[in-house]
Design an enzyme around this catalytic site. Structure first.
Site, short mmCIF file in Angstrom:
data_model
loop_
_atom_site.label_atom_id
_atom_site.label_comp_id
_atom_site.label_asym_id
_atom_site.label_seq_id
_atom_site.Cartn_x
_atom_site.Cartn_y
_atom_site.Cartn_z
N TRP A 8 -0.52 -10.80 -8.99
CA TRP A 8 -1.83 -10.76 -8.37
C TRP A 8 -2.80 -11.70 -9.09
CZ3 TRP A 8 -1.61 -8.35 -3.89
CH2 TRP A 8 -0.70 -7.30 -3.71
N TRP A 58 -3.84 -4.17 -5.08
CA TRP A 58 -4.32 -3.06 -4.25
C TRP A 58 -4.89 -1.93 -5.08
CZ3 TRP A 58 -1.97 1.67 -5.02
CH2 TRP A 58 -0.69 1.67 -5.60
#
Length: 511
Positions: free
Chosen positions: A337, A393
């Protein structure tokens, strides 16, 4: 009256009502005399990021109503501000009860808390009994033919419905939707808080606090919020009013629920979260409409399916508690990420409603100003964070946990893992919501955007979804220059999609 204990303590948690109350009904079946208590648990409250938390005020309002109703039945509510693992064993000893009854909670921290309370009660010769209340079916009640938990929703929903129909869906005693009446059973058997009973709460105004009645927010270290200026009535009476209002328009639910500018949802999610309404009551009402009102049947059936999603995510959390911090599908934990200063900047733009994508920013503004976000927009904003901005997330999930009035670990976690493609029955990783087309489809007239982003009010229904495409001179004439009065997009969606497909390639290659 066949009772096994002289007295019992009912420990209210996520069941802040008197009607259809599983724990109170169970205690009245097992004991002659009943006390009721609620703990403002410091293990939960102390870490909260703000002392002005709508959820704490929502809980307190619900407790005031519960206390009033219990007093009308001859009892009352004992309210403690302490660590529950200390308070409940101590209170049980003070009252001399042999049994503590509570509704089962499935979150890992709650399971650990209840295990500790159970051990401490047992060491003192007492018992903890937990009963089902938050869900229609729990744990191992709905399983695959092979006896394993479901990981795909549709077959789970079908099995859930079969199980309900086989067991009896009419709400008769002993069936999954059975009512748990308490009022007639409780009369003459509820005990008011003993006079002079005090807590050892060192933060109380005099080193301890009286336990008779519901303390003020200030007494537990919190402040009043804007809760009562929002369209969210509190307490069991507020939940009943919302349900009654929704049942008059439930027939439109299937068609209206995805459009945030319409009054489509039930708005009962916070009441479900804190148990000011009973899930059994909602399921019974959905089935009643489905069976007796053909024009509204499809809407009721769709809404019932949404209630089944709650059970589904609870059983996922129960069987796979690791999903609290890790992906249900472990291969998705290998994704790289965006992090560091760049990742922080992207996350801040999303969290602070300045991504430059109007539907996303309007949704985040709704969340920040009200503690509520429309369900369709939860999917859009979550997808945008993960698949347009490339941010983990878990960061979005934590922000929602801080801000949502209806925050529920199982549902929130399940929704975020669905959007990031890492969870049960999630959207495929290559399905990436386009925030502009989502806006055009679900807010076609820009009504929701204008409500929360008034600086864009002069843009017409077509151009409001992508205002950066309007020529600069026209932007000036409309009174909102992109990059000055409203942010320019932080990413280009087409380019972000390409990056996301490359980022998620690790899932196919295994690293």
């Amino acid at each position: 009256m066949d009772t096994s204990f002289d007295s019992a303590l009912v420990w209210l948690r996520r069941d802040l009502r008197v009607d259809d109350h599983a724990a109170l009904h169970a205690a009245l079946s097992d004991a002659r005399r009943i006390w009721c208590a609620f703990v403002f648990d410091r293990d939960i409250l102390d870490p909260l990021p703000s002392r002005a938390d709508r959820r704490v005020e929502f809980i307190r309002d619900g407790l005031v109503e519960v206390d009033r109703e219990l007093r009308a039945l001859g009892g009352g509510l004992i309210v403690v501000h302490d660590r529950a693992t200390d308070a409940i064993p101590a209170l049980a000893a003070t009252l001399g009860v042999g049994l503590v009854v509570a509704a089962r909670d499935y979150e890992p921290a709650a399971v650990r808390r209840d295990t500790e309370v159970d051990a401490r009660l047992r060491a003192d010769g007492r018992r903890l009994r937990v009963v089902k209340d938050q869900v229609v079916f729990e744990a191992d009640e709905v399983m695959t033919g092979a006896g394993r938990p479901f990981s795909v929703f549709t077959p789970y929903r079908n099995a859930w419905r079969r199980r309900l129909d086989e067991a009896g869906a009419d709400g008769a005693p002993g069936t999954p939707l059975a009512q748990h009446p308490v009022r007639e059973l409780a009369r003459g058997r509820l005990s008011p808080p003993p006079s002079g009973l005090r807590s050892a709460d060192a933060d109380g105004p005099h080193g301890s606090a009286p336990l008779d009645g519901v303390p003020s927010l200030e007494a537990i270290g919190f402040e009043r919020t804007d809760l009562h200026r929002l369209a969210l009535p509190t307490g069991a009476s507020g939940g009943a009013r919302l349900l009654d209002e929704f049942l008059h328009r439930i027939g439109r639910y299937r068609d209206a629920r995805d459009y945030p500018a319409l009054k489509g949802p039930s708005y009962l999610s916070a009441h479900l979260r804190f148990g000011t309404v009973s899930i059994r009551t909602l399921a019974r009402e959905a089935l009643r409409v489905e069976r007796t009102d053909p024009p509204a049947a499809e809407g009721a059936r769709t809404w019932l399916s949404e209630l089944v999603w709650r059970d589904f995510y609870v059983q996922v959390l129960h069987h796979h508690p690791r999903v609290e911090t890790r992906s249900f599908r472990p291969e998705y934990d290998a994704i790289g990420w965006e992090d560091g200063a760049h990742g922080d900047a992207l996350f801040a733009a999303w969290a602070e409603a300045r991504t430059g994508y109007p539907l996303v920013d309007a949704a985040m503004t709704q969340l920040r100003t009200s503690g509520y976000m429309h369900n369709r927009l939860r999917m859009v904003t979550a997808s945008f964070l993960c698949k347009d901005l490339g941010v983990d997330w878990r960061r979005g999930e934590r922000l929602f946990a801080d801000l949502l009035n209806d925050y529920d670990l199982a549902a929130n976690n399940g929704g975020w893992q669905w959007a990031s493609s890492s969870g049960c029955d999630a959207q495929p990783y290559f399905r990436i919501f386009n925030p502009v087309t989502q806006s055009e489809k679900f807010d076609p007239k820009g009504a929701f955007i204008r409500r929360y982003l008034p600086q864009l009010a002069n843009y017409d229904d077509k151009r409001i979804h992508a205002p950066w495409l309007v020529p600069p001179a026209e932007q000036a004439r409309l009174g909102c220059v992109i990059g000055r009065d409203y942010p320019a997009p932080v990413v280009d969606h087409a380019q972000a999609r390409t990056r996301t497909l490359a980022r998620y390639a690790v899932v196919k290659t295994g690293g």
